[in-house]
Design a protein around this motif. Structure first.
Motif, mmCIF file in Angstrom:
data_model
loop_
_atom_site.group_PDB
_atom_site.id
_atom_site.type_symbol
_atom_site.label_atom_id
_atom_site.label_comp_id
_atom_site.label_asym_id
_atom_site.label_seq_id
_atom_site.Cartn_x
_atom_site.Cartn_y
_atom_site.Cartn_z
ATOM 1 N N SER A 1 0.849 -1.190 0.000
ATOM 2 C CA SER A 1 0.000 0.000 0.000
ATOM 3 C C SER A 1 0.884 1.239 0.000
ATOM 4 O O SER A 1 2.079 1.175 0.315
ATOM 5 C CB SER A 1 -0.941 0.022 1.216
ATOM 6 O OG SER A 1 -0.221 0.211 2.412
ATOM 7 N N GLN B 1 -5.008 -1.722 -0.325
ATOM 8 C CA GLN B 1 -3.894 -2.659 -0.453
ATOM 9 C C GLN B 1 -4.023 -3.416 -1.776
ATOM 10 O O GLN B 1 -5.124 -3.712 -2.234
ATOM 11 C CB GLN B 1 -3.884 -3.658 0.708
ATOM 12 C CG GLN B 1 -3.539 -3.017 2.038
ATOM 13 C CD GLN B 1 -3.367 -4.021 3.158
ATOM 14 O OE1 GLN B 1 -3.301 -5.229 2.926
ATOM 15 N NE2 GLN B 1 -3.282 -3.526 4.380
ATOM 16 N N TYR B 2 -2.869 -3.738 -2.339
ATOM 17 C CA TYR B 2 -2.797 -4.473 -3.597
ATOM 18 C C TYR B 2 -2.126 -5.815 -3.323
ATOM 19 O O TYR B 2 -1.026 -5.856 -2.776
ATOM 20 C CB TYR B 2 -2.004 -3.679 -4.635
ATOM 21 C CG TYR B 2 -2.622 -2.334 -4.940
ATOM 22 C CD1 TYR B 2 -2.337 -1.228 -4.150
ATOM 23 C CD2 TYR B 2 -3.512 -2.180 -5.998
ATOM 24 C CE1 TYR B 2 -2.921 0.006 -4.404
ATOM 25 C CE2 TYR B 2 -4.095 -0.952 -6.266
ATOM 26 C CZ TYR B 2 -3.796 0.132 -5.457
ATOM 27 O OH TYR B 2 -4.381 1.345 -5.712
ATOM 28 N N PHE B 3 -2.796 -6.881 -3.729
ATOM 29 C CA PHE B 3 -2.367 -8.216 -3.361
ATOM 30 C C PHE B 3 -1.640 -8.938 -4.489
ATOM 31 O O PHE B 3 -1.925 -8.748 -5.668
ATOM 32 C CB PHE B 3 -3.579 -9.056 -2.952
ATOM 33 C CG PHE B 3 -4.103 -8.711 -1.590
ATOM 34 C CD1 PHE B 3 -4.940 -7.618 -1.409
ATOM 35 C CD2 PHE B 3 -3.742 -9.463 -0.487
ATOM 36 C CE1 PHE B 3 -5.416 -7.291 -0.146
ATOM 37 C CE2 PHE B 3 -4.211 -9.150 0.781
ATOM 38 C CZ PHE B 3 -5.044 -8.061 0.946
#
Lengths: 113, 113
Positions: A94, A102-104
């Motif tokens: 993030s 958030q990016y997963f």
């Protein structure tokens, strides 16, 4: 190319073995996170890092350790794997501030026999 | 720790039906996020809510941040087979902890053609 990558994608290991899961990101984000996912329990935070010199324990850090080698790399280690650490593990990133998004990564499926 | 309850745990619906799921917490939060996880993938952000009472749409998806700041819902209208997956709510506190989230247990959605 994916912004957040995880290696390996799948791993089968035996009880007592040391395992390292790696995460790399090209998003330029300072903040990185490790989660584990178990059916019915959602995503639980293991460790997080707000910058290269910052490491914090999450909700379920026992049995795990992390290393923030660079802004773009955050690795998760299981010093001595046990069967109840069998799970799906996700890395996320993030931005520094102003957003909670958030990016997963795609996840690592770990099986401990 | 912070308690976040997501319901229902699973839903089986027919294509074309509307879907509603919600999350409630025991504490007040500054951010509600809704993520979707496709099989074999990491969660992807659907909608982010930053103000109490905020109602936001993203195509067939609509989400609202409750007035009390302790709850949120996600609606999906006219479901299609590709809506299948696990939906997670997540809450954030903002401030110096921007990016640190607590996730719900997830709602597993199955859509029958």
């Amino acid at each position: 190319d994916a912004d957040v990558t995880q290696t390996p994608r799948n791993r089968i290991t035996k009880t007592g073995k040391r395992i390292m899961l790696e995460c790399s990101q090209t998003k330029g984000h300072d903040r990185m996170y490790w989660y584990r996912q178990d059916p019915g329990l959602g995503l639980r935070l293991i460790y997080y890092s707000f910058d290269v010199k910052d490491i914090n324990k999450g909700e379920i850090s026992d049995g795990y350790s992390v290393s923030r080698q660079a802004q773009a790399k955050f690795s998760l280690s299981l010093e001595s794997a046990i069967p109840n650490q069998t799970a799906l593990y996700f890395c996320a990133t993030s931005q520094t501030a102003g957003t909670d998004t958030q990016y997963f990564g795609p996840g690592t499926r770990l099986t401990v026999l | 720790g912070q308690q976040l309850n997501q319901s229902p745990q699973s839903m089986f619906i027919q294509e074309g039906e509307d879907v509603s799921m919600n999350c409630t917490s025991s504490s007040i939060f500054n951010t509600w996020l809704w993520y979707k996880q496709d099989p074999g993938e990491g969660p992807v952000l659907l909608i982010a809510l930053y103000k109490a009472g905020e109602l936001t749409s993203n195509g067939r998806l609509t989400a609202q941040f409750g007035i009390t700041r302790k709850d949120s819902f996600l609606n999906i209208s006219a479901s299609i087979p590709s809506d299948v997956g696990i939906y997670f709510c997540a809450m954030g506190t903002g401030g110096t902890s921007y990016g640190k989230l607590t996730f719900g247990q997830g709602t597993i959605l199955t859509v029958h053609p």
